[in-house]
Design an enzyme around this catalytic site. Structure first.
Site, short mmCIF file in Angstrom:
data_model
loop_
_atom_site.label_atom_id
_atom_site.label_comp_id
_atom_site.label_asym_id
_atom_site.label_seq_id
_atom_site.Cartn_x
_atom_site.Cartn_y
_atom_site.Cartn_z
NE ARG A 177 -4.33 -1.46 0.51
CZ ARG A 177 -5.38 -1.35 1.33
NH1 ARG A 177 -5.51 -0.30 2.11
NH2 ARG A 177 -6.29 -2.28 1.33
NE ARG A 181 -9.51 8.19 -2.51
CZ ARG A 181 -10.83 8.28 -2.40
NH1 ARG A 181 -11.50 9.11 -3.17
NH2 ARG A 181 -11.48 7.52 -1.53
CG ASP A 239 -8.96 -2.51 -4.00
OD1 ASP A 239 -8.36 -1.90 -3.11
OD2 ASP A 239 -9.76 -3.43 -3.77
NE ARG A 260 -6.83 5.98 2.82
CZ ARG A 260 -7.74 5.13 3.27
NH1 ARG A 260 -8.98 5.51 3.40
NH2 ARG A 260 -7.39 3.90 3.61
CE1 TYR A 293 -13.30 -6.53 1.95
CE2 TYR A 293 -11.64 -8.11 1.23
CZ TYR A 293 -12.01 -7.03 2.02
OH TYR A 293 -11.11 -6.47 2.88
O1 CP3 Z 1 0.08 0.77 -3.17
C1 CP3 Z 1 -0.35 -0.39 -3.25
O2 CP3 Z 1 -0.08 -1.28 -2.43
C2 CP3 Z 1 -1.15 -0.77 -4.48
C3 CP3 Z 1 -2.52 -0.66 -4.42
C4 CP3 Z 1 -3.42 -1.53 -3.55
C5 CP3 Z 1 -4.60 -1.01 -2.97
N1 CP3 Z 1 -5.30 -2.05 -2.43
C6 CP3 Z 1 -5.00 0.39 -3.02
C7 CP3 Z 1 -6.04 0.87 -2.10
C8 CP3 Z 1 -3.38 -2.90 -3.27
C9 CP3 Z 1 -2.29 -3.90 -3.60
C10 CP3 Z 1 -4.58 -3.21 -2.58
C11 CP3 Z 1 -4.92 -4.58 -2.15
C12 CP3 Z 1 -6.13 -4.80 -1.35
N2 CP3 Z 1 -7.33 -4.16 -1.42
C13 CP3 Z 1 -6.25 -5.84 -0.40
C14 CP3 Z 1 -5.17 -6.85 -0.07
C15 CP3 Z 1 -4.12 -6.32 0.80
C16 CP3 Z 1 -4.54 -5.99 2.21
O3 CP3 Z 1 -4.46 -4.80 2.56
O4 CP3 Z 1 -4.95 -6.91 2.93
C17 CP3 Z 1 -7.53 -5.76 0.15
C18 CP3 Z 1 -8.10 -6.65 1.23
C19 CP3 Z 1 -8.21 -4.70 -0.52
C20 CP3 Z 1 -9.63 -4.28 -0.33
C21 CP3 Z 1 -9.70 -2.89 0.11
N3 CP3 Z 1 -9.42 -1.79 -0.68
C22 CP3 Z 1 -10.10 -2.41 1.39
C23 CP3 Z 1 -10.46 -3.28 2.57
C24 CP3 Z 1 -10.03 -1.01 1.33
C25 CP3 Z 1 -10.47 -0.06 2.37
C26 CP3 Z 1 -9.49 0.08 3.46
C27 CP3 Z 1 -9.00 1.46 3.54
O5 CP3 Z 1 -7.82 1.62 3.85
O6 CP3 Z 1 -9.81 2.39 3.34
C28 CP3 Z 1 -9.57 -0.66 0.04
C29 CP3 Z 1 -9.33 0.72 -0.44
C30 CP3 Z 1 -7.97 1.04 -0.97
N4 CP3 Z 1 -7.22 0.23 -1.76
C31 CP3 Z 1 -7.27 2.27 -0.76
C32 CP3 Z 1 -6.07 2.17 -1.49
C33 CP3 Z 1 -5.00 3.22 -1.65
C34 CP3 Z 1 -7.79 3.47 0.01
C35 CP3 Z 1 -8.82 4.11 -0.86
C36 CP3 Z 1 -8.90 5.59 -0.72
O7 CP3 Z 1 -8.05 6.31 -1.27
O8 CP3 Z 1 -9.85 6.02 -0.08
#
Ligand code: CP3
Length: 345
Positions: A27, A40, A77, A31, A154
């Site tokens: 990640r 964003r 994602d 943010r 999910y």
């Molecule tokens: O920079 C990176 O690592 C690449 C991008 C990436 C994101 N999500 C961006 C993201 C990757 C590799 C993921 C994987 C992901 N997404 C997983 C597996 C890894 C882990 O963390 O367990 C899972 C379970 C998800 C599902 C997901 N996406 C959730 C549960 C959330 C919400 C949690 C949160 O932090 O708000 C997301 C949103 C998400 N994915 C964001 C980002 C940068 C935040 C979104 C935003 O900008 O509001």
């Protein structure tokens, strides 16, 4: 003509103990970065950003420009795959993902019926192509997808759910439904990852983030088996492709390592790294496992956390990383201090 030196992280995936270790963060685009928040704010929303190569390339490159990480992970994602299969997916501000839950074999049969999921994912593949052209030559480019069990959690619950109760219940009540869903996800994931490799990804990472909620009796059928089929499917199509498998939940790790299909195993922050790597085959690369909260804390806790990982992994193929995604309240100077310590070791 001399060959270009292989990218550092790729040498580790080949089993070489590279020192100082290559470093990137799960990640790493997100943010905790002011430039991410600024981009964003101008994008239509999180998913819209994932499907817009201009935005996705920009935010992928932000942490590379700022920190010079050794690897860049595609900004997208894991939930774009259920979305591509026709499930509704949206993000509630401050709450996380929402999906219209699926519950029956008929629901599974309808997945991917309306259109080819790879068509829907074409902008993500375009992002990979542009990234490879824009990244520094020495930076490894990682593609990724979610593991079937994690995606199913999910898709069935329709949201994040503590301990994946709806998923486990479905697995016990209707194993044919879950098996069919997993099968669809395996097939789509292979095609998606092959497309990412063809577009220029050096390696792919598969996230089994819900590995902590696996009943031991189901590990093989819903997690290890499907992960093996994905990795072997990608490698059958593209023999040079490399795969990192990140599994949360320590019990699973050694079964994964023994299964022998991954080029690297990602280790979560709950796992004792010295113990874990002492039981890995010597040529199998590892990655992780700094507690993201130690990075938020900084200072002594961070230094001790880093040093423990370096001590446990020196002399073996290891990629420095967190044991899960970076937290949004992580101070940037702590990230800088971590990189300096790993690179100065
Ligand atoms: O920079 C990176 O690592 C690449 C991008 C990436 C994101 N999500 C961006 C993201 C990757 C590799 C993921 C994987 C992901 N997404 C997983 C597996 C890894 C882990 O963390 O367990 C899972 C379970 C998800 C599902 C997901 N996406 C959730 C549960 C959330 C919400 C949690 C949160 O932090 O708000 C997301 C949103 C998400 N994915 C964001 C980002 C940068 C935040 C979104 C935003 O900008 O509001």
């Amino acid at each position: 003509m001399t060959d270009k030196p292989a990218r550092k992280l790729m040498r580790v995936l080949d089993g070489e103990a590279v020192w100082p270790q290559p470093i990137w963060l799960m990640r790493q685009a997100g943010r905790y970065l002011p430039e991410y928040k600024a981009t964003r704010a101008t994008a239509g929303g999180f998913l819209a950003m994932c499907y817009d190569p201009d935005f996705a390339v920009e935010v992928t490159l932000q942490p590379i420009r700022r920190f010079g990480f050794d690897a860049s992970i595609l900004f997208s994602d894991i939930l774009v795959v259920p979305h591509a299969l026709g499930q509704e997916v949206w993000f509630e501000e401050g709450e996380g993902p929402r999906l219209t839950p699926i519950a029956t074999l008929d629901d599974v049969r309808r997945l991917g019926e309306a259109r080819d999921p790879l068509e829907h994912l074409a902008p993500v593949i375009e992002t990979v192509r542009r990234l490879r052209a824009e990244l520094p030559a020495e930076t490894t480019l990682l593609g990724f997808c979610g593991a079937p069990w994690t995606l199913a959690s999910y898709m069935i619950a329709g949201r994040s759910s503590p301990e994946q109760a709806p998923l486990r219940l479905a697995a016990y009540r209707d194993s044919a439904f879950l098996a069919a869903l997993v099968e669809t996800l395996v097939e789509t994931s292979i095609r998606y990852l092959v497309a990412q490799i063809d577009a220029g990804a050096d390696a792919v990472q598969i996230f089994e983030s819900m590995g902590t909620s696996l009943p031991p009796s189901m590990v093989e059928s819903v997690s290890l088996g499907p992960l093996r089929r994905i990795v072997e499917g990608v490698k059958a199509a593209r023999p040079h492709a490399k795969a990192i498998v990140f599994v949360r939940g320590g019990g699973h790790l050694h079964r994964l390592a023994a299964a022998g299909f991954a080029d690297a195993v990602g280790i979560d922050w709950q796992t004792d790294i010295a113990d874990a790597v002492s039981r890995l085959p010597s040529g199998l690369a590892s990655q992780g496992n700094l507690d993201p909260q130690a990075l938020v804390a900084g200072g002594r806790a961070l230094e001790e956390g880093i040093d423990a990982i370096l001590a446990a992994t020196q002399g073996r193929p290891h990629v420095f990383n967190l044991g899960h995604g970076i937290e949004k309240d992580t101070p940037i100077p702590h990230v800088e201090a971590m990189i300096a310590r790993v690179r100065g070791a």
